[in-house]
Scaffold this motif. Sequence first.
Motif, PDB file in Angstrom:
ATOM      1  N   LYS A   1       0.925  -1.196   0.004  1.00 50.26           N
ATOM      2  CA  LYS A   1       0.060   0.174   0.006  1.00 50.26           C
ATOM      3  C   LYS A   1       1.011   1.141  -0.035  1.00 50.26           C
ATOM      4  CE  LYS A   1      -1.890   1.171   3.870  1.00 50.26           C
ATOM      5  NZ  LYS A   1      -2.755   1.356   5.103  1.00 50.26           N
ATOM      6  N   TRP A   2       1.912   1.427   0.695  1.00 53.74           N
ATOM      7  CA  TRP A   2       2.780   2.374   0.863  1.00 53.74           C
ATOM      8  C   TRP A   2       3.442   2.937  -0.247  1.00 53.74           C
ATOM      9  CZ3 TRP A   2       4.555   0.088   6.120  1.00 53.74           C
ATOM     10  CH2 TRP A   2       3.394   0.573   7.353  1.00 53.74           C
TER      11      TRP A   2
ATOM     12  N   ARG B   1       9.640  16.182  -2.352  1.00 55.77           N
ATOM     13  CA  ARG B   1       9.768  16.461  -1.099  1.00 55.77           C
ATOM     14  C   ARG B   1       8.145  17.014  -0.562  1.00 55.77           C
ATOM     15  NH1 ARG B   1      15.193  16.644   0.776  1.00 55.77           N
ATOM     16  NH2 ARG B   1      16.360  16.803  -1.031  1.00 55.77           N
ATOM     17  N   GLU B   2       7.887  17.949  -1.319  1.00 58.64           N
ATOM     18  CA  GLU B   2       6.566  18.695  -0.827  1.00 58.64           C
ATOM     19  C   GLU B   2       5.265  17.815  -1.304  1.00 58.64           C
ATOM     20  OE1 GLU B   2       5.938  21.492   0.474  1.00 58.64           O
ATOM     21  OE2 GLU B   2       7.959  21.903   0.716  1.00 58.64           O
ATOM     22  N   GLY B   3       5.410  16.919  -2.232  1.00 57.73           N
ATOM     23  CA  GLY B   3       4.440  15.702  -2.368  1.00 57.73           C
ATOM     24  C   GLY B   3       4.291  15.130  -1.201  1.00 57.73           C
ATOM     25  N   THR B   4       5.331  14.663  -0.345  1.00 57.32           N
ATOM     26  CA  THR B   4       5.085  13.733   0.651  1.00 57.32           C
ATOM     27  C   THR B   4       3.990  14.356   1.803  1.00 57.32           C
ATOM     28  OG1 THR B   4       7.093  14.574   1.819  1.00 57.32           O
ATOM     29  CG2 THR B   4       7.316  12.664   0.473  1.00 57.32           C
TER      30      THR B   4
ATOM     31  N   ASP C   1      -1.458   8.724   4.800  1.00 59.08           N
ATOM     32  CA  ASP C   1      -1.061   7.592   5.827  1.00 59.08           C
ATOM     33  C   ASP C   1      -0.166   7.967   6.837  1.00 59.08           C
ATOM     34  OD1 ASP C   1      -2.607   5.879   4.429  1.00 59.08           O
ATOM     35  OD2 ASP C   1      -1.509   4.166   4.617  1.00 59.08           O
ATOM     36  N   LEU C   2       0.861   9.010   6.454  1.00 66.25           N
ATOM     37  CA  LEU C   2       2.039   9.434   7.536  1.00 66.25           C
ATOM     38  C   LEU C   2       0.869  10.014   8.749  1.00 66.25           C
ATOM     39  CD1 LEU C   2       4.602   9.487   8.387  1.00 66.25           C
ATOM     40  CD2 LEU C   2       4.994  11.568   6.956  1.00 66.25           C
TER      41      LEU C   2
ATOM     42  N   TYR D   1       0.344   4.894  15.600  1.00 64.71           N
ATOM     43  CA  TYR D   1       0.814   3.710  15.182  1.00 64.71           C
ATOM     44  C   TYR D   1       2.212   3.823  14.954  1.00 64.71           C
ATOM     45  CZ  TYR D   1      -4.296   3.431  13.507  1.00 64.71           C
ATOM     46  OH  TYR D   1      -5.579   3.221  13.654  1.00 64.71           O
ATOM     47  N   TYR D   2       3.080   3.725  15.997  1.00 62.53           N
ATOM     48  CA  TYR D   2       4.368   4.053  16.256  1.00 62.53           C
ATOM     49  C   TYR D   2       5.301   3.412  15.037  1.00 62.53           C
ATOM     50  CZ  TYR D   2       3.364   6.228  20.605  1.00 62.53           C
ATOM     51  OH  TYR D   2       2.961   7.083  21.548  1.00 62.53           O
ATOM     52  N   SER D   3       5.388   2.205  14.792  1.00 64.50           N
ATOM     53  CA  SER D   3       6.320   1.559  14.087  1.00 64.50           C
ATOM     54  C   SER D   3       6.006   2.014  12.718  1.00 64.50           C
ATOM     55  CB  SER D   3       6.256  -0.115  14.097  1.00 64.50           C
ATOM     56  OG  SER D   3       4.733  -0.437  14.119  1.00 64.50           O
ATOM     57  N   ASP D   4       4.441   2.146  12.359  1.00 67.80           N
ATOM     58  CA  ASP D   4       4.282   2.581  10.744  1.00 67.80           C
ATOM     59  C   ASP D   4       4.928   4.070  10.494  1.00 67.80           C
ATOM     60  OD1 ASP D   4       2.627   0.466  11.079  1.00 67.80           O
ATOM     61  OD2 ASP D   4       0.652   1.668  10.577  1.00 67.80           O
ATOM     62  N   VAL D   5       5.002   4.774  11.515  1.00 70.15           N
ATOM     63  CA  VAL D   5       5.614   5.904  11.490  1.00 70.15           C
ATOM     64  C   VAL D   5       6.909   6.018  10.817  1.00 70.15           C
ATOM     65  CG1 VAL D   5       6.464   8.230  12.476  1.00 70.15           C
ATOM     66  CG2 VAL D   5       4.231   7.358  13.272  1.00 70.15           C
ATOM     67  N   SER D   6       7.688   4.973  11.571  1.00 59.53           N
ATOM     68  CA  SER D   6       9.079   4.857  11.286  1.00 59.53           C
ATOM     69  C   SER D   6       9.128   4.168   9.713  1.00 59.53           C
ATOM     70  CB  SER D   6       9.969   4.093  12.185  1.00 59.53           C
ATOM     71  OG  SER D   6       9.355   2.717  12.268  1.00 59.53           O
ATOM     72  N   ALA D   7       8.419   3.221   9.556  1.00 61.63           N
ATOM     73  CA  ALA D   7       8.271   2.470   8.441  1.00 61.63           C
ATOM     74  C   ALA D   7       8.118   3.472   7.052  1.00 61.63           C
ATOM     75  CB  ALA D   7       7.430   1.282   8.333  1.00 61.63           C
ATOM     76  N   ILE D   8       7.237   4.299   7.405  1.00 61.27           N
ATOM     77  CA  ILE D   8       6.592   5.341   6.256  1.00 61.27           C
ATOM     78  C   ILE D   8       7.753   6.217   6.164  1.00 61.27           C
ATOM     79  CG2 ILE D   8       5.033   6.994   5.399  1.00 61.27           C
ATOM     80  CD1 ILE D   8       3.051   5.295   6.958  1.00 61.27           C
ATOM     81  N   LEU D   9       8.470   6.798   7.279  1.00 57.23           N
ATOM     82  CA  LEU D   9       9.522   7.727   7.043  1.00 57.23           C
ATOM     83  C   LEU D   9      10.482   7.076   6.466  1.00 57.23           C
ATOM     84  CD1 LEU D   9       9.686   9.784  10.684  1.00 57.23           C
ATOM     85  CD2 LEU D   9       8.805  10.443   8.284  1.00 57.23           C
TER      86      LEU D   9
END
Lengths: 295, 294
Positions: B92-93, B233-236, B249-250, B258-266
Amino acid sequence: MTASVRKSFFTTVMADQSGLEARYPKAFRVNWVGRLKTVVVIFGAAAIAAYAVVYLDIQWSRVLAGFARLGWFLSVMLPPSYGTTENLLIYLHSLLETVAIALLGTVLSAVLSIPLGFIAARNVVPGWITHFFIRRSLDTVRSVNMLIWALIWINVVGLGPFAGVLAIITADLGLFGKLFSEAIEASDQKAAEGVISTGGSSLHRVRFGLLPGILPVLVSQVLYQIESNTRSATIIGIVGAGGIGAHFQEQIRLNEWQHVAFLTILMLITVSLIDYVSTKIRFAIIGVNQQQNPH
Amino acid sequence: MPISVPKLPDDRLAALEASYAAAVSAKRTKTFVGFAILVVVLISSAAVGEVDLVKFFSHINKFSDYIGRIFVLDSGQIVFSNVTEWFWGLGKWTRLIGETILIAYLGTLIGGIGAFILSFLAAANVAPARWVLFVVRRYLEFCRTVPEIAFAMVFVVAFGFGPLPGVLALSIHTTGALGKLFFEVIENADMKPMEGMTSTGAGWMSSVRFAIVPQVLSNFVSYALLRFEINVREGTVMGLVGAGGIGQDLIEAIRKFYYSDVSAILILIIITVSLIDFITERVRSRLINMEAGH
């Protein structure tokens, strides 16, 4: 020159076209390879664009309907208005907050970046390991958008402009660190060698051999960034990190288009003003001669 | 052999020393006044910006806690121990990041075309008329002064949620930003080919097409690539206001803890941005080399 004169002139010149072609074959030869390249590039770009339109599910009916609605928004934006005086004071206060966030964030970030820039510069700290790790960390910090930094800082210091200041500091650390280290690497080494040759210490080398050369570059980058950050600080409020952005978002939600127009004008004036002042200061510091446009 | 340095007579030395001291102290006063103004401005900014150092230092552990927390899975394990669970939403990401890149691409392309057309009307040396130049420059200023996200917020209301408002917002901002860079390139172009074209009786269009465009095109492409990178960068963050891409999603992951999702997406964002940065940098340096080779 009128069209008819132009045309007759052209006819006269081109009367001897075959003679011209014989004498200057190179100028008349068709560059097929070049043309083919152009066609391929244009078709490639268009193909990706077409794919994007399909992938993003962009429908023309929605585009048209949207523009119609946008036209209606524009019509109800006039005349721009701020409602009550109380409202105006609130807007002006958050505008001041925006400018304060940008100024403080940029300057503090620049100060914190100076040591980073020196450590990341190849000619100050030799050895590729430090260089590599510092540069990659700076890149990582830079890849994360300022708004995301703001969201993270809100978890630490709570909602409000302080989170905005911290977000600007963090996001700009990556940028300034990179720019400063590049400026230091590009600086003239002769002055530093001169200081060493007279018996100066390595601190003297940096202070008298390096700093005078790079300081104008650094200052002009900081001033430029203040303007750019004022623009960023106008929207940082949408995540709750202070400034005028929160009002902008709220007025859009409330369909108060006159207020939206007024806030936009406020932003435009402020950014232009900051731009004007920072350009003035930049010229005063670097000297107009170096910055003058060749025209 | 000892070297003797000739010494000036005392009266001449004194005069020189005095003028040196005066010059130095004048410069020092100026620097000092500048610094004093800066400090006053910064302190008042700190007051307006509600800077609270006590809170900052007493809460700073929250920052490291947060950074630490996003690398821990819900089960309490560290993320590296179970990468499949960490990147559970990879499909999905990746799709959303692809969306972000395409939004940035379309925005850069549309904005670049707009900037290309408008820049010739805004450059002092080729603009067909003064008033055209004035109007176009003000329009470009408007486009680049209003931030992308501000446009996106308005467009989301007009066009509805999704990538479309994101594309349009990036296009408009890109028109303003690239338009300025483009017309500056045109103003620095060599005008002799233009004179040559005009002297053969060519009109404005063909003069610009054959005299100016070949000179400026490689610079234009180089700036457009740089802008593409900025737009990614801006698109993110376009998703923060509902304008498509990974940002949606971020922000959800950050807001709903959703802590671990934050790091995965980042991490996915950082990899993508670095990759685009690397590729555009390569292409740009090749373009610059091509230019030098001519």
